[in-house]
Design a protein around this motif. Structure first.
Motif, PDB file in Angstrom:
ATOM      1  N   ARG A 109      13.981   7.556  -3.828  1.00  0.00           N
ATOM      2  CA  ARG A 109      14.909   6.669  -3.116  1.00  0.00           C
ATOM      3  C   ARG A 109      14.147   5.572  -2.384  1.00  0.00           C
ATOM      4  O   ARG A 109      14.553   4.409  -2.394  1.00  0.00           O
ATOM      5  CB  ARG A 109      15.747   7.487  -2.138  1.00  0.00           C
ATOM      6  CG  ARG A 109      16.928   6.732  -1.516  1.00  0.00           C
ATOM      7  CD  ARG A 109      17.622   7.589  -0.470  1.00  0.00           C
ATOM      8  NE  ARG A 109      17.797   8.954  -0.941  1.00  0.00           N
ATOM      9  CZ  ARG A 109      17.751  10.018  -0.161  1.00  0.00           C
ATOM     10  NH1 ARG A 109      17.512   9.885   1.146  1.00  0.00           N
ATOM     11  NH2 ARG A 109      17.940  11.221  -0.658  1.00  0.00           N
ATOM     12  N   LEU A 110      13.039   5.951  -1.739  1.00  0.00           N
ATOM     13  CA  LEU A 110      12.224   4.950  -1.054  1.00  0.00           C
ATOM     14  C   LEU A 110      11.679   3.918  -2.040  1.00  0.00           C
ATOM     15  O   LEU A 110      11.677   2.716  -1.762  1.00  0.00           O
ATOM     16  CB  LEU A 110      11.075   5.631  -0.313  1.00  0.00           C
ATOM     17  CG  LEU A 110      11.444   6.404   0.958  1.00  0.00           C
ATOM     18  CD1 LEU A 110      10.289   7.294   1.396  1.00  0.00           C
ATOM     19  CD2 LEU A 110      11.832   5.456   2.080  1.00  0.00           C
ATOM     20  N   LEU A 111      11.244   4.390  -3.197  1.00  0.00           N
ATOM     21  CA  LEU A 111      10.734   3.463  -4.212  1.00  0.00           C
ATOM     22  C   LEU A 111      11.853   2.580  -4.762  1.00  0.00           C
ATOM     23  O   LEU A 111      11.641   1.401  -5.059  1.00  0.00           O
ATOM     24  CB  LEU A 111      10.074   4.253  -5.346  1.00  0.00           C
ATOM     25  CG  LEU A 111       8.721   4.889  -5.016  1.00  0.00           C
ATOM     26  CD1 LEU A 111       8.304   5.863  -6.111  1.00  0.00           C
ATOM     27  CD2 LEU A 111       7.650   3.821  -4.818  1.00  0.00           C
ATOM     28  N   GLU A 137       0.836  -1.201   0.000  1.00  0.00           N
ATOM     29  CA  GLU A 137       0.000   0.000   0.000  1.00  0.00           C
ATOM     30  C   GLU A 137       0.867   1.246   0.000  1.00  0.00           C
ATOM     31  O   GLU A 137       0.588   2.218  -0.719  1.00  0.00           O
ATOM     32  CB  GLU A 137      -0.914  -0.003   1.231  1.00  0.00           C
ATOM     33  CG  GLU A 137      -1.801   1.224   1.359  1.00  0.00           C
ATOM     34  CD  GLU A 137      -1.656   1.961   2.685  1.00  0.00           C
ATOM     35  OE1 GLU A 137      -2.443   2.893   2.914  1.00  0.00           O
ATOM     36  OE2 GLU A 137      -0.754   1.617   3.470  1.00  0.00           O
ATOM     37  N   ALA A 138       1.943   1.249   0.789  1.00  0.00           N
ATOM     38  CA  ALA A 138       2.818   2.410   0.865  1.00  0.00           C
ATOM     39  C   ALA A 138       3.555   2.639  -0.448  1.00  0.00           C
ATOM     40  O   ALA A 138       3.746   3.784  -0.874  1.00  0.00           O
ATOM     41  CB  ALA A 138       3.827   2.235   2.005  1.00  0.00           C
ATOM     42  N   VAL A 139       3.951   1.567  -1.105  1.00  0.00           N
ATOM     43  CA  VAL A 139       4.623   1.697  -2.406  1.00  0.00           C
ATOM     44  C   VAL A 139       3.689   2.369  -3.408  1.00  0.00           C
ATOM     45  O   VAL A 139       4.099   3.251  -4.176  1.00  0.00           O
ATOM     46  CB  VAL A 139       5.083   0.317  -2.915  1.00  0.00           C
ATOM     47  CG1 VAL A 139       5.581   0.413  -4.354  1.00  0.00           C
ATOM     48  CG2 VAL A 139       6.174  -0.246  -2.012  1.00  0.00           C
ATOM     49  N   ASN A 140       2.430   1.978  -3.400  1.00  0.00           N
ATOM     50  CA  ASN A 140       1.455   2.589  -4.307  1.00  0.00           C
ATOM     51  C   ASN A 140       1.277   4.079  -4.001  1.00  0.00           C
ATOM     52  O   ASN A 140       1.189   4.910  -4.916  1.00  0.00           O
ATOM     53  CB  ASN A 140       0.115   1.868  -4.202  1.00  0.00           C
ATOM     54  CG  ASN A 140       0.174   0.449  -4.732  1.00  0.00           C
ATOM     55  OD1 ASN A 140       1.040   0.117  -5.549  1.00  0.00           O
ATOM     56  ND2 ASN A 140      -0.731  -0.404  -4.262  1.00  0.00           N
ATOM     57  N   VAL A 141       1.224   4.421  -2.714  1.00  0.00           N
ATOM     58  CA  VAL A 141       1.081   5.823  -2.319  1.00  0.00           C
ATOM     59  C   VAL A 141       2.320   6.614  -2.727  1.00  0.00           C
ATOM     60  O   VAL A 141       2.220   7.733  -3.248  1.00  0.00           O
ATOM     61  CB  VAL A 141       0.825   5.931  -0.799  1.00  0.00           C
ATOM     62  CG1 VAL A 141       0.960   7.385  -0.335  1.00  0.00           C
ATOM     63  CG2 VAL A 141      -0.552   5.406  -0.447  1.00  0.00           C
ATOM     64  N   LEU A 142       3.498   6.048  -2.519  1.00  0.00           N
ATOM     65  CA  LEU A 142       4.739   6.744  -2.881  1.00  0.00           C
ATOM     66  C   LEU A 142       4.833   6.961  -4.394  1.00  0.00           C
ATOM     67  O   LEU A 142       5.293   8.016  -4.850  1.00  0.00           O
ATOM     68  CB  LEU A 142       5.940   5.946  -2.382  1.00  0.00           C
ATOM     69  CG  LEU A 142       6.138   5.926  -0.869  1.00  0.00           C
ATOM     70  CD1 LEU A 142       7.197   4.896  -0.482  1.00  0.00           C
ATOM     71  CD2 LEU A 142       6.523   7.304  -0.337  1.00  0.00           C
ATOM     72  N   ALA A 143       4.404   5.978  -5.166  1.00  0.00           N
ATOM     73  CA  ALA A 143       4.417   6.140  -6.619  1.00  0.00           C
ATOM     74  C   ALA A 143       3.509   7.288  -7.041  1.00  0.00           C
ATOM     75  O   ALA A 143       3.833   8.070  -7.952  1.00  0.00           O
ATOM     76  CB  ALA A 143       3.995   4.838  -7.290  1.00  0.00           C
ATOM     77  N   HIS A 160      12.194   0.615   4.465  1.00  0.00           N
ATOM     78  CA  HIS A 160      12.270   1.733   5.400  1.00  0.00           C
ATOM     79  C   HIS A 160      13.729   2.143   5.566  1.00  0.00           C
ATOM     80  O   HIS A 160      14.610   1.285   5.622  1.00  0.00           O
ATOM     81  CB  HIS A 160      11.709   1.321   6.758  1.00  0.00           C
ATOM     82  CG  HIS A 160      10.226   1.196   6.810  1.00  0.00           C
ATOM     83  ND1 HIS A 160       9.413   2.197   7.288  1.00  0.00           N
ATOM     84  CD2 HIS A 160       9.398   0.183   6.445  1.00  0.00           C
ATOM     85  CE1 HIS A 160       8.153   1.811   7.222  1.00  0.00           C
ATOM     86  NE2 HIS A 160       8.111   0.592   6.722  1.00  0.00           N
ATOM     87  N   PRO A 161      14.000   3.435   5.665  1.00  0.00           N
ATOM     88  CA  PRO A 161      15.397   3.868   5.778  1.00  0.00           C
ATOM     89  C   PRO A 161      16.019   3.470   7.111  1.00  0.00           C
ATOM     90  O   PRO A 161      15.322   3.248   8.100  1.00  0.00           O
ATOM     91  CB  PRO A 161      15.300   5.385   5.648  1.00  0.00           C
ATOM     92  CG  PRO A 161      13.907   5.721   6.074  1.00  0.00           C
ATOM     93  CD  PRO A 161      13.053   4.563   5.633  1.00  0.00           C
ATOM     94  N   TYR A 162      17.349   3.395   7.089  1.00  0.00           N
ATOM     95  CA  TYR A 162      18.134   3.197   8.307  1.00  0.00           C
ATOM     96  C   TYR A 162      18.519   4.556   8.878  1.00  0.00           C
ATOM     97  O   TYR A 162      18.580   5.558   8.149  1.00  0.00           O
ATOM     98  CB  TYR A 162      19.408   2.412   8.004  1.00  0.00           C
ATOM     99  CG  TYR A 162      19.203   0.948   7.721  1.00  0.00           C
ATOM    100  CD1 TYR A 162      19.131   0.023   8.761  1.00  0.00           C
ATOM    101  CD2 TYR A 162      19.108   0.481   6.413  1.00  0.00           C
ATOM    102  CE1 TYR A 162      18.954  -1.332   8.502  1.00  0.00           C
ATOM    103  CE2 TYR A 162      18.929  -0.870   6.146  1.00  0.00           C
ATOM    104  CZ  TYR A 162      18.855  -1.777   7.201  1.00  0.00           C
ATOM    105  OH  TYR A 162      18.679  -3.111   6.934  1.00  0.00           O
ATOM    106  N   PRO A 163      18.826   4.627  10.176  1.00  0.00           N
ATOM    107  CA  PRO A 163      19.345   5.877  10.728  1.00  0.00           C
ATOM    108  C   PRO A 163      20.648   6.279  10.036  1.00  0.00           C
ATOM    109  O   PRO A 163      21.424   5.433   9.604  1.00  0.00           O
ATOM    110  CB  PRO A 163      19.577   5.547  12.209  1.00  0.00           C
ATOM    111  CG  PRO A 163      18.719   4.365  12.488  1.00  0.00           C
ATOM    112  CD  PRO A 163      18.652   3.580  11.210  1.00  0.00           C
TER     113      PRO A 163
END
Length: 254
Positions: free
Chosen positions: A232-234, A193-199, A239-242
């Motif tokens: 970058r997220l896509l 779901e998040a990938v779709n929102v990010l796109a 999820h990113p690292y610190p």
């Protein structure tokens, strides 16, 4: 279009039945009356009532003139960053940031945000440590807006389970500054779901309304950096690292 099919016309959690369209009009055009000041806030944060055409609600008003200078953000830009965070939140459909506008007020231009009634019984420490899917959305949102100050106290849990986030004045830096208490998903694959929102966000920032609106509120470099963070997220799908170059958790964390 019916209220059931248009999310803008559904009731906003934590309010007295206002929908987004009504709330935004009230915030933009209503008469603000200052009732007091939230003394715990770093910058001037005023608790107010706002009324228009017989509709009355509570709001938070943060005038630009009450912002304290910061070494890493340009002076007088925090209110616009808060509104930019709302615009991104609205574009996701996740309702992370309460309705917010930039307008003139009793102490000059600033950010005006709808007041949200929270759950007084909520355990913030337990919430922060949880894996609530709404918090996961917020972690992704924070990565997009580059939130440098996601404290536990900036979470607003509601009795119905919804969770808002507030205080987004130190977001959207062109440099990576993500600091948050929500690292429990670091390195985990992003939900579909998040990938779709990010796109959708990527397209909207590049050539849609969101990009146009962000360019009104932020610098061009900050808008381009936001677009690059989404890309970058896509690209990584996680999820990113610190960062090794920036403190991972804000202080104080609550």
């Amino acid at each position: 279009m019916s209220a059931e099919s248009d999310p803008r016309l559904s009731s906003i959690p934590g309010t007295s039945g206002l929908d987004d369209v009504t709330a935004l009009r009230l915030l933009r055009e209503g008469t603000i009356e200052v009732a007091g000041r939230l003394v715990e806030a770093t910058n001037m944060t005023l608790y107010c009532s706002i009324r228009l055409d017989g509709i009355v609600a509570e709001c938070v008003y943060k005038p630009v003139r009450g912002e304290r200078p910061l070494w890493d953000f340009p002076d007088g830009t925090l209110a616009a960053r808060e509104v930019a965070a709302f615009e991104v939140s609205a574009a996701t459909g996740w309702r992370i940031v309460p309705p917010s506008v930039y307008r003139d007020g009793p102490f000059g231009p600033g950010m005006c945000q709808l007041w949200i009634d929270t759950d007084p019984e909520a355990d913030l420490m337990a919430l922060i440590r949880s894996r609530d899917p709404l918090l996961r959305r917020m972690a992704i949102f924070d990565a997009v807006v580059n939130n440098a100050d996601r404290k536990g106290g900036h979470l607003l849990p509601l009795p119905d389970g919804h969770i808002y986030g507030v205080d987004h004045g130190v977001c959207f830096s062109a440099e990576d500054k993500l600091r948050t208490v929500l690292w429990q998903w670091r390195g985990k694959p992003l939900p579909r779901e998040a990938v779709n929102v990010l796109a959708r966000l990527e397209r909207d920032i590049e050539r849609g309304r969101l990009g146009r609106r962000l360019r009104e509120l932020l610098t061009l470099a900050e808008v381009e950096a936001t677009w690059e963070r989404v890309r970058r997220l896509l690209s990584t799908g996680i999820h990113p690292y610190p960062s090794d170059d920036w403190p991972a958790i804000p202080w104080p964390p609550i």
